[in-house]
Each structure stands twice: as C-alpha cells, then as structure tokens.
Design a protein around this motif. Structure first.
Motif, mmCIF file in Angstrom:
data_model
loop_
_atom_site.group_PDB
_atom_site.id
_atom_site.type_symbol
_atom_site.label_atom_id
_atom_site.label_comp_id
_atom_site.label_asym_id
_atom_site.label_seq_id
_atom_site.Cartn_x
_atom_site.Cartn_y
_atom_site.Cartn_z
ATOM 1 N N ALA A 1 0.857 -1.183 0.000
ATOM 2 C CA ALA A 1 0.000 0.000 0.000
ATOM 3 C C ALA A 1 0.898 1.240 0.000
ATOM 4 O O ALA A 1 0.687 2.176 -0.775
ATOM 5 N N LEU B 1 1.387 3.928 -3.090
ATOM 6 C CA LEU B 1 1.109 5.338 -2.864
ATOM 7 C C LEU B 1 2.194 6.209 -3.504
ATOM 8 O O LEU B 1 1.904 7.141 -4.239
ATOM 9 N N SER C 1 -10.514 3.055 -9.069
ATOM 10 C CA SER C 1 -9.767 4.301 -9.165
ATOM 11 C C SER C 1 -9.009 4.573 -7.889
ATOM 12 O O SER C 1 -8.521 5.669 -7.671
ATOM 13 N N GLY C 2 -8.929 3.583 -7.033
ATOM 14 C CA GLY C 2 -8.313 3.797 -5.735
ATOM 15 C C GLY C 2 -6.814 3.617 -5.700
ATOM 16 O O GLY C 2 -6.198 3.705 -4.655
ATOM 17 N N LEU D 1 -5.225 0.895 -6.285
ATOM 18 C CA LEU D 1 -4.839 -0.451 -5.896
ATOM 19 C C LEU D 1 -4.654 -1.312 -7.127
ATOM 20 O O LEU D 1 -4.237 -2.464 -7.043
ATOM 21 N N PRO E 1 -11.521 8.884 -3.638
ATOM 22 C CA PRO E 1 -10.472 8.672 -2.636
ATOM 23 C C PRO E 1 -9.422 7.670 -3.095
ATOM 24 O O PRO E 1 -9.732 6.707 -3.775
ATOM 25 N N ASN E 2 -8.205 7.919 -2.714
ATOM 26 C CA ASN E 2 -7.118 6.997 -3.019
ATOM 27 C C ASN E 2 -7.051 5.945 -1.921
ATOM 28 O O ASN E 2 -6.718 6.222 -0.778
ATOM 29 N N ARG E 3 -7.375 4.733 -2.311
ATOM 30 C CA ARG E 3 -7.453 3.674 -1.305
ATOM 31 C C ARG E 3 -6.094 3.218 -0.838
ATOM 32 O O ARG E 3 -5.971 2.665 0.254
ATOM 33 N N ALA E 4 -5.092 3.401 -1.650
ATOM 34 C CA ALA E 4 -3.750 3.006 -1.208
ATOM 35 C C ALA E 4 -3.355 3.886 -0.023
ATOM 36 O O ALA E 4 -2.873 3.395 0.997
ATOM 37 N N ALA E 5 -3.607 5.169 -0.169
ATOM 38 C CA ALA E 5 -3.261 6.095 0.922
ATOM 39 C C ALA E 5 -4.083 5.779 2.165
ATOM 40 O O ALA E 5 -3.576 5.753 3.288
#
Lengths: 339, 339
Positions: A58, A62, A124-125, A127, B55-59
DNA sequence: GTGAAAGCGCTAACAC
DNA sequence: GTGTTAGCGCTTTCAC
C-alpha cells in the motif's frame, strides 16, 4: 499468541537499523538498483530475514502510483458464471500472461448493483493499474466508470460503446455464418436458430452471421430469442421452435449449453439427431463432448482471448502511445456428428 | 520506466480548497463522522463532484491499516477451475456476504509456482485484510505463507495442517457413507468406487465414508484411484474397474463429473443404468441433470460454504477474540434414477 | 556508494 | 465544528 493484537510488521526502517544502513539504501536494494556495495547488500539481506520484513504494497503503491496489480472484472449473470467454462479459461489465460510479467491479477465479480458501485471506487483507488473487462454489455455501468476514470483497460468482447478502447474478440459473425453454412450443406432446408443473449455483442453477432449464411432463405419465425447462454434456455427455445415449426430439420444454437438443452428436447420429442434434425453449437466447451451424439460446434480460443487481453492492458500500463484498438481471433469449426 | 501522462487525480486537498475548508473537515465528512456543519457538508459535496474526487485507497489503507478488501485464493488444477461449478458458487456466495459488509472481494488464482510466490508477497502487503482459501491441499505453500504471516483466514474445506484456523466444510465422510448405503439398499452386492483426489481432504474423506458404509464387505480391489474430479478421469477409472470386475453392479463416483464419465463408459460397454449397474455421484452440479438417466447424488451447499467462510474471515478482521474453529454444513442425498 | 529529507494522499489527535 | 499537525511505510532526488 501472547498479544491479542497482530504483531507490528517490520518496515524498511527496522531493516535499516538492523543492518546499520539508511532506509534509502535498503530501498535501493529492494528495487534492484545499482550503487549498493556488496557489504551493504549482505547486511541488508541478513537483516530482512532476521526481522521478517515484507514490503508494504500500500505504501509502495502510494508513492510509485503503481500497484503491479491488474483487475479482471467478470460481469455475468449468476448462472453463467457458474456454468460457462469459457470464463475459467479466460481467467487462466489472462493470469498466465500477467503472472509472467510479474503482475498480480485480482478477479472482481460484478454480481449486484452494490458490487458495481463499490467497484467504481475500488478501480480508481490506486490499488490497481489497469483492468480487463469480461463480458461487458452495452450501456454497462462498469464500462462507463472505467471510461470516465480513464483507467487502462482491455475488453474481452466488443460492445459498441467502448470508443477506441482496446479489445480482444472473436469474429462471432463470420464463425456463426461458417457453421450455419456447413449445416446447410448437409442438405437442411428449414434451419432454425436459438439466439441467446441478444443484448450482448456476441449474441447479436451470432444471429447476424446466421442470417448472412441463409441469405434469401432466412425466415425470422425460425429464430427464437432467449435471455441466456444456458442449458435451460436452450430447452425453452427448442420447445418454442418445435411448437412453431414441427418440420424443422436444423438448429444453430448460439452456445453449446443451449445446444445441449435443445438436443434433449428434440430427442424427448422423438427426433433423431442428426437423421431428422442436425444441431450445431458454439464454444466447443465441455458440453460439446457430453452431447450424444457429440456436438458439431465452433471452437472459441478462450485462453488466447485472456492472454491477448492481458497483453493489451499491460501495453497501456507500461505506457504504450496508442490506446490499442482491437484484435480478432480465429474460431475454427469443429465438425462432429450432431449434424 | 516512463509512465503515460494520465491526468493527476483530485485529492482531498483539492476538494478542501474548492470548498473553502480544511482537509481534516473533508476527511471527517468522507468517513461519516459527526461534527460537520450542514454548510460545510454541502460545500464539500459540491466540490467533490466538481473536481471529480475519488479517494485513493492506497493512501487510506496505509494510514488505517485496513483495505476493506478480502482475498479469495483458488488453488486448483487447471481443468477443475474450468469445469467445477462448485467453485463458481462458492465465489458468488462469498462475494455476496462480503459485498453486504461493504468489502471488496478479490479472487486470486494460484496456478503456477510463480503465482504462489507472488501471492505470499501480495497477501502481506496491506492490500488485503484477510483471506479465504478454497481447496488448499495439505503441505500447501499458500497455507504455510498465510499461517506464517498471521493473516486472518478462513478455509473452505479442512486440510489437516491448518492448526486452529477457521474453516467451513461439509461432512464428506458421512455424506459419502449415506449415499453408499442408499446405493447398497437398492440390492447391489459388488459396489465399486472411483476415488478422485485422494490428496485432498475431500477426496480422502469420501473414500473413508465409502468404506464405512461397506464395512465387512469392503473390497479394496473395487476402488480405483484417479487424480482429478474430472469427466476424463471418471472414464479412465471406470474402464479400469470394468476390466478388473466385469460383474460390478454399483459405482460410487466421488464427483458428478466423474460419475458422468463412468456412465458413458458403462453404457458404451453395453451396461444398462440403473438396471445392470447403479451409479451415484457427489456435488449435485449441472452434470447431474445432464446425465441420462439423471444422477443420484449428494447436494453440496457451495453457496453456503462461501457465505460462511466470508462471515468467518470478517469476524476475525473485525477483531473476534478466538480464531473461530470449524463449521460443518449438511449435505442431503438427492435421489434420482441412475440408481 | 550512501544518508538526509521531502513527500505520495490520507486520517486522527489535538488545539482553538 | 474546524484547522493544524503529525505521521502511515515507502521511494527518490540531492548533497556529500
């Protein structure tokens, strides 16, 4: 087990401390860059083992804006997902190509409205670097989300509304025409079709190929439309056709499962196959050999479809200039004894 | 490695600026917390739409140490993945439960050594909160990795080496015994078994149930072991059995696919079913109704298996105290006319 | 070759 | 109620 909490995972920091170097050096080694002394390398490698370090993806995603993972969305009605062997082959094929390129494939199921909503978010996250979409329909919410979010994508199949996105498809239309022609050449004159899934490009194209092959002799009342590529719908379709045209002498079923259903109804109605009625299918799935007599059908190169789609997303993810366009794979006719 | 100039995605920062509030406030709204004024809420919601924020899920995963995603690993040989309808049903069931709890399910295929290595890495990378493992074998590298990494997990099936990890299984042994007994009660005296996948708990247990039911009358030479739960192996197994015991009058096949293969060989050899030989299977998959005559079998509640496994991981992820232990689901016998 | 420092986009404490 | 401030764990200039 003494702590109810899961133990904190080791980080690059821990490795650095243990090895007596800085985080930067550890990171450089991890990413296979030059400029790490042999001495440092050994110390770090020992430290990694000692503290049991596993990189946090993760965090890496990022900063790198890349996850080394590709999503594969299966958007199928319940029954098909369970029964259609093509899907399994596509998954395996795609996974093979992705795996070789060291990407993790994650299959995502779109089975409910809730799934679809969550997926938009997930995709779109950050991942996932790109997505392969299997069996999209036109006007599909997933297609819209992927297009809007501008995520690298490749479609298996070719819905009309994907713009210039990459796709890999088979030529359903000419394959359907080819097998229909072959069926006709066995001397049949009243050939019907059980046309499943007309809301999909594959379904619509198979019907188009059928009418192509029949030309002037095409009779719309010999076509029965059913919703799914399933055994049950094959039975239903055949019953309807038989009621309308008891003298039918040939049937093109738009999938092997549909053909299997049709054959069972035909035989239950006392028709001999292929003597009285010739039946042909589409897919060359495990259904085909289970039919009695074995089904004449069209071989769908499902594994190749998956491999090609994977290669297409990968190209985009790795920064190909042009979006890609389409690839069309060949489908040979496999002639057995059901017609 | 250059990456394409995909346009930069909007962040909470952009939303905050657009809405004239701080990032903290945006974040609070996103996470559904109290203490956000109506005024701020409306401004933020408008801003989110305007800048197209996702939202950025990695973050988020990085800071929350949670991804709201559960992996489901399918570790099957090629052919089975394609043909076994149980797998599809398990996936759909698990996805249903996970989806309701707002978790994203990601199916991961373990099809090569390379896959397995990459998976170990992926699982502990923080992209997944827990894992459901379908069809693990004993001594499985995946099982070892999951255990070592101490990832919340639930198994579908019950390999002996998973310690006190949670699992959901069916009682293969007593179900096999039940249908064997039923077969025996039809008056058969030379009952054989085509025993597939003895390296799996399911395969071994079905054989154990078979011997349980036969007791004293059990004859090892009436058991033929084959590698997979497949149609082809069913044919091979039946051929072997028939060669050794031409007078065989009953067959328990350890899956419906195996039974289908066996029936075809039997009928090709001129045996009538069920008059000469009674055949029973296991799964109640789509094979069962495709058999002629329809197959008597054991219904496997695949969807429930998936749902229960999903619930079990979820419990652990949400912080259940005890690991969980096992759940065993019932499998009714479905009697049709193949015996 | 290597360390220090600056973030990636987000949430969570803690002021105010 | 809301802004500010620290990081989450990692990679990556940029000095040294």
């Amino acid at each position: 087990m003494e702590h109810p909490q899961r133990r904190r995972r080791a980080t690059v920091h821990d490795v650095a401390v243990e090895a007596g170097v800085s985080r930067g050096t550890v990171s450089r080694l991890l990413n296979g860059q030059r400029y790490v002394s042999d001495e440092a390398r050994q110390a770090i490698e020992a430290a990694i083992v000692k503290v049991g370090f596993v990189p946090n993806r993760a965090a890496r995603s990022l900063v790198m804006r890349r996850s080394q993972a590709i999503g594969l969305i299966v958007h199928e009605p319940h029954s098909l997902f369970v029964e259609d062997p093509n899907i399994g082959s596509i998954l395996l094929g795609a996974n093979e190509t992705l795996s070789e390129a060291d990407y993790q494939m994650a299959t995502l199921i779109a089975d409910s409205a809730r799934d679809i909503a969550r997926l938009g978010n997930y995709l779109s996250g950050g991942l996932i670097d790109g997505v392969i979409i299997v069996s999209a329909r036109e006007g599909d919410a997933i297609t819209r989300a992927v297009t809007r979010l501008d995520i690298p994508a490749a479609y298996v199949g070719h819905p009309r509304d994907i713009g210039d996105a990459a796709y890999v498809a088979i030529d359903n239309r000419s394959a359907a025409a080819a097998i229909t022609t072959r069926l006709r050449e066995t001397g049949r004159s009243r050939i019907g079709m059980i046309a499943a899934a007309l809301d999909r490009d594959s379904g619509a194209d198979r019907l188009a190929g059928f009418t192509d092959a029949l030309g002037e002799t095409f009779d719309p009342s010999l076509v029965e439309s059913v919703p799914l590529y399933s055994y049950g719908d094959g039975q239903a379709g055949m019953r309807a056709l038989l009621a309308r045209h008891p003298d039918i002498d040939g049937v093109f079923a738009s999938s092997d499962a549909v053909a299997a259903g049709a054959m069972d109804i035909l035989q239950a109605a006392g028709r001999r196959i292929p003597a009285d009625v010739g039946v042909v299918g589409f897919d060359d799935s495990s259904w085909a050999m289970r039919c009695d007599p074995p089904l004449s059908t069209v071989r769908q190169p499902a594994g190749d479809l998956g491999r090609a789609a994977a290669a297409a997303v990968l190209r985009q993810v790795e920064g190909a200039p042009a979006p890609g366009g389409g690839t069309v794979l060949d489908c040979p006719v496999v002639w057995r004894s059901s017609a």
